[in-house]
Design a protein around this motif. Structure first.
Motif, short mmCIF file in Angstrom:
data_model
loop_
_atom_site.label_atom_id
_atom_site.label_comp_id
_atom_site.label_asym_id
_atom_site.label_seq_id
_atom_site.Cartn_x
_atom_site.Cartn_y
_atom_site.Cartn_z
N UNK A 142 0.81 -1.23 0.00
CA UNK A 142 0.00 0.00 0.00
C UNK A 142 0.84 1.27 0.00
N UNK A 143 2.16 1.13 -0.08
CA UNK A 143 3.04 2.30 0.00
C UNK A 143 2.98 3.17 -1.24
N UNK A 144 3.50 4.39 -1.12
CA UNK A 144 3.41 5.37 -2.19
C UNK A 144 4.76 6.05 -2.44
N UNK A 145 4.95 6.42 -3.69
CA UNK A 145 6.13 7.17 -4.11
C UNK A 145 5.67 8.54 -4.62
N UNK A 146 6.37 9.59 -4.18
CA UNK A 146 6.12 10.93 -4.72
C UNK A 146 7.38 11.31 -5.48
N UNK A 147 7.24 11.47 -6.80
CA UNK A 147 8.41 11.67 -7.66
C UNK A 147 8.18 12.89 -8.55
N UNK A 148 9.11 13.83 -8.52
CA UNK A 148 8.89 15.02 -9.35
C UNK A 148 10.08 15.94 -9.39
N UNK A 149 9.78 17.17 -9.79
CA UNK A 149 10.80 18.17 -10.10
C UNK A 149 10.33 19.53 -9.60
N UNK A 150 11.29 20.39 -9.26
CA UNK A 150 10.93 21.79 -8.97
C UNK A 150 12.10 22.69 -9.34
N UNK A 151 11.88 24.00 -9.28
CA UNK A 151 13.00 24.90 -9.57
C UNK A 151 13.87 25.04 -8.31
N UNK A 159 4.77 17.07 -9.56
CA UNK A 159 5.12 15.75 -9.04
C UNK A 159 4.00 14.75 -9.29
N UNK A 160 4.42 13.49 -9.29
CA UNK A 160 3.50 12.37 -9.53
C UNK A 160 3.37 11.57 -8.25
N UNK A 161 2.16 11.07 -8.02
CA UNK A 161 1.95 10.09 -6.96
C UNK A 161 1.93 8.73 -7.67
N UNK A 188 9.09 22.55 -15.34
CA UNK A 188 9.31 21.78 -14.11
C UNK A 188 8.41 20.57 -14.02
N UNK A 189 7.99 20.08 -15.17
CA UNK A 189 7.21 18.84 -15.18
C UNK A 189 8.11 17.67 -14.76
N UNK A 190 7.54 16.62 -14.16
CA UNK A 190 8.34 15.42 -13.88
C UNK A 190 8.95 14.88 -15.17
N UNK A 191 10.04 14.13 -15.01
CA UNK A 191 10.78 13.65 -16.18
C UNK A 191 9.88 12.92 -17.18
N UNK A 192 8.92 12.15 -16.68
CA UNK A 192 8.06 11.36 -17.58
C UNK A 192 7.23 12.25 -18.51
N UNK A 193 7.09 13.55 -18.16
CA UNK A 193 6.22 14.43 -18.95
C UNK A 193 6.95 15.61 -19.57
N UNK A 194 8.17 15.88 -19.11
CA UNK A 194 8.80 17.16 -19.49
C UNK A 194 9.05 17.26 -21.00
N UNK A 195 9.26 16.11 -21.65
CA UNK A 195 9.49 16.17 -23.10
C UNK A 195 8.16 16.06 -23.87
N UNK A 196 7.06 16.03 -23.13
CA UNK A 196 5.73 15.84 -23.75
C UNK A 196 4.93 17.13 -23.85
N UNK A 197 5.54 18.25 -23.57
CA UNK A 197 4.81 19.50 -23.70
C UNK A 197 4.84 19.96 -25.15
N UNK A 198 4.26 19.13 -26.01
CA UNK A 198 4.24 19.41 -27.45
C UNK A 198 2.83 19.10 -27.96
N UNK A 199 2.43 19.77 -29.04
CA UNK A 199 1.08 19.53 -29.57
C UNK A 199 0.83 18.03 -29.77
N UNK A 200 -0.38 17.61 -29.43
CA UNK A 200 -0.75 16.19 -29.57
C UNK A 200 -0.64 15.44 -28.26
N UNK A 201 -0.01 16.05 -27.26
CA UNK A 201 0.11 15.41 -25.94
C UNK A 201 -0.87 16.09 -24.97
#
Ligand code: SAM
Length: 265
Positions: A142-151, A159-161, A188-201
């Motif tokens: 039941x544990x959780x990971x909080x993973x993300x980025x900030x300036x 961040x992602x839960x 400052x999007x988490x790594x999984x999304x930072x390259x996805x700030x492009x049209x179509x995403x």
């Protein structure tokens, strides 16, 4: 990168940049959102993975959890760099706060909660799912990971839960008094999304919707950036975005959506 299953910590040493109070926003969110998980845990063990060149943000997380959730919380700061583990030793305050060497495998610990901020940012995007899987496999049930980025100063963050099934939600957070436009959050999007700030995403659509709503709410600016943000977020919600949080969190400059709403195409 060292492969999982070996005895060496899993991961690589990266830049150790950190700052006091840099993670205040994510910590306050953790206290509000993951507090019950910790309160109910038989062993309230938390790992701060990759605390950096100074242990200050680990010290702060421990005090915020001790004050806001339960005083007997045990925080272990894990670092893959042995020099940073040695440098943190004077800040230890056992049993509530200790430091050790470890990587994504979590050094054999079984925490209920892991915070890994500004760690995956320096990895390749393709390494993210494996790192999530390794960390969540080591969690207590039941544990959780909080993973993300900030300036550097913690004014903008994302961040992602994440649980054993993968990511659950994305939270965006900004210090509203210095926010020019919500588009700044894209950096400052988490790594999984930072390259996805492009049209179509979808994450691009979300940031654009927030930016448009912020512009449309310019009339509220004289009442302060908080009123402007509240109206902008309400209008994003009215536009059909499935927000998971309520105005009490929006007031803090946050917004949380389910992962399914922003997952890469
Ligand atoms: C930029 S610092 C982040 C410090 C702090 N978490 C913050 O947000 O201010 C990243 C740290 O993560 C450490 N690191 C990178 N990969 C790691 C891993 N797999 N396991 C543990 N630490 C790791 C690096 O050595 C570095 O000190």
């Amino acid at each position: 990168m060292t492969v999982p299953g070996r005895r060496r910590p899993y991961g690589v040493i990266t830049r150790g940049t950190t700052n006091p109070n840099r993670l205040r926003r994510v910590d306050n969110w953790i206290v509000a959102t993951c507090g019950d998980l910790l309160r109910d845990a038989a062993d309230p063990l938390v790992v701060d993975l990759g605390y950096g060149a100074s242990p200050i943000t680990a010290v702060e997380l421990r005090s915020r959890l001790a004050a806001g959730v339960r005083p007997d919380v045990r925080l272990v700061g894990l670092e893959i760099d042995p020099e940073r583990v040695a440098a943190a030793a004077p800040a230890a305050d056992p049993p509530g706060l200790t430091f050790a060497r470890g990587g994504f495998e979590l050094a054999g610990l079984r925490p209920v909660l892991v915070r890994a901020l500004n760690v995956l940012r320096q990895y390749d995007e393709s390494e993210v799912p494996g790192a999530w899987r390794t960390m969540t496999a080591a969690l207590a049930p039941g544990g959780l990971l909080v993973e993300g980025t900030c300036d550097e100063l913690g004014r903008l963050g994302g961040w992602l839960l994440v649980d054993a099934d993968g990511p659950r939600s994305l939270t965006l957070a900004a210090r509203l008094s210095t926010l020019e436009t919500p588009a700044e959050l894209a950096e400052r999007l988490p790594k999984a999304l930072i390259h996805r700030n492009v049209p179509g995403e979808r994450v691009h659509d979300l940031i654009r919707a927030l930016d448009d709503a912020w512009r449309a709410a310019a009339g509220y600016a004289p009442y302060g950036p908080r009123q402007r943000w509240l109206h902008a977020v309400q209008s994003v919600r009215n536009g059909g975005w499935p927000l998971l949080d309520r105005p009490a969190r929006w007031r803090l400059g946050e917004l949380t959506v389910p992962w399914s709403a922003v997952a890469p195409a």
